[in-house]
Scaffold this active site. Structure first.
Site, PDB file in Angstrom:
ATOM      1  N   SER A 136       0.849  -1.188   0.000  1.00 36.32           N
ATOM      2  CA  SER A 136       0.000   0.000   0.000  1.00 36.32           C
ATOM      3  C   SER A 136       0.882   1.234   0.000  1.00 36.32           C
ATOM      4  O   SER A 136       2.028   1.197   0.486  1.00 36.32           O
ATOM      5  CB  SER A 136      -0.894   0.005   1.251  1.00 36.32           C
ATOM      6  OG  SER A 136      -1.538   1.253   1.415  1.00 36.32           O
ATOM      7  N   TYR A 146      -0.538  -0.824  10.483  1.00 38.62           N
ATOM      8  CA  TYR A 146      -0.815  -1.152   9.087  1.00 38.62           C
ATOM      9  C   TYR A 146       0.301  -0.615   8.202  1.00 38.62           C
ATOM     10  O   TYR A 146       0.835  -1.317   7.336  1.00 38.62           O
ATOM     11  CB  TYR A 146      -2.170  -0.575   8.663  1.00 38.62           C
ATOM     12  CG  TYR A 146      -2.581  -0.943   7.257  1.00 38.62           C
ATOM     13  CD1 TYR A 146      -3.125  -2.191   6.978  1.00 38.62           C
ATOM     14  CD2 TYR A 146      -2.419  -0.042   6.211  1.00 38.62           C
ATOM     15  CE1 TYR A 146      -3.500  -2.531   5.690  1.00 38.62           C
ATOM     16  CE2 TYR A 146      -2.789  -0.370   4.922  1.00 38.62           C
ATOM     17  CZ  TYR A 146      -3.329  -1.612   4.664  1.00 38.62           C
ATOM     18  OH  TYR A 146      -3.694  -1.946   3.380  1.00 38.62           O
TER      19      TYR A 146
END
Length: 252
Positions: A136, A146
């Protein structure tokens, strides 16, 4: 690319990878927790004439990861493309989250991906193959665990792409930004409630096409769309306090 194994294949980018690869006549091994969703997708894809195998597995459970790894190590029926796509998000407030959820998050995003890469390399080295790790743009920005998990995937993919190129294996970290999938809905964040401008949203089909193209070209990092490449370049020079504040607006 006769056989591809895709984790997190029951929905979102995983399902889109499966559909695009089936159109290219690649046989598929689909991995996810949801047996019903996997079988439904597999039945649809078999209509295109490809073989589809289903492995029901929760990649936060070590025994389940080993089940998938064993399939990747099967030299008699080798996998030519591994797509490490399985994952989920958590609220950004690390100290308020259940630590067991955080550990499970780490296992799925980092440990499972590492173990499956290791297994895939046992049969790919010398024969050739491709690995796509779905990371990402959050991996380039400081924001909770994350971001840290995705940063690890990007860094490891960059190294592995160089290290195993001599063995005919490419490793690509695919780094999309905000993408229209069910990822946000599973976190209780319906589209339109992220506070993210419309122009920042990407189409899942485009993300997958770019990822497959860049993997075929042997690129270590794939960032779909010019706007996100600009954002990543800016993130490298802006203060982390500023980028972290901006990143709190949504989930990537």
């Amino acid at each position: 690319m006769p056989t591809a194994l895709i984790t997190g294949a029951s929905a979102g980018l995983g399902a889109e990878f499966a559909r695009q690869l089936a159109r290219r006549q690649a046989d598929l091994v689909l991995v996810a927790r949801s047996a019903d969703a996997l079988e439904e997708l597999a039945n649809d894809l078999r209509q295109t004439g490809v073989a589809v195998e289903v492995i029901v597995a929760d990649l936060s459970v070590e025994a389940h990861v080993e089940r998938v790894a064993a399939r990747l190590r099967d030299a008699a029926d080798p996998v030519d493309l591994l797509v490490n796509n399985a994952g989920f998000g958590l609220p950004l407030q690390f100290a308020d989250n259940d630590v067991d959820d955080e550990v499970r998050h780490l296992r799925v995003h980092v440990e499972a991906s590492m173990r499956l890469m290791h297994a895939a390399l046992q049969t790919m080295r010398g024969r050739g193959g491709r690995i796509i790790n779905v990371a990402s743009v959050a991996g380039f920005i400081s924001r909770s665990t994350y971001s840290a998990c995705k940063s690890w995937l990007i860094g490891f993919s960059r190294w592995a792409n160089v290290e195993y190129a001599r063995d005919g294996v490419s490793v690509t970290a695919l780094c999309p930004g905000f993408t229209h999938t069910s990822f946000h809905e599973r976190m209780g964040l319906p589209p339109g409630q992220e506070g993210v401008p419309r122009f920042l949203w990407l189409d899942a089909a485009r993300v997958v096409r770019d990822g497959l193209r860049d993997a075929a070209r042997g690129r270590a990092v794939s960032i779909p769309s010019l706007r996100y490449r600009v954002i990543v370049a800016l993130a490298a020079v802006l203060p982390s306090a500023l980028t972290s504040a901006v990143a709190r607006r949504g989930r990537v």
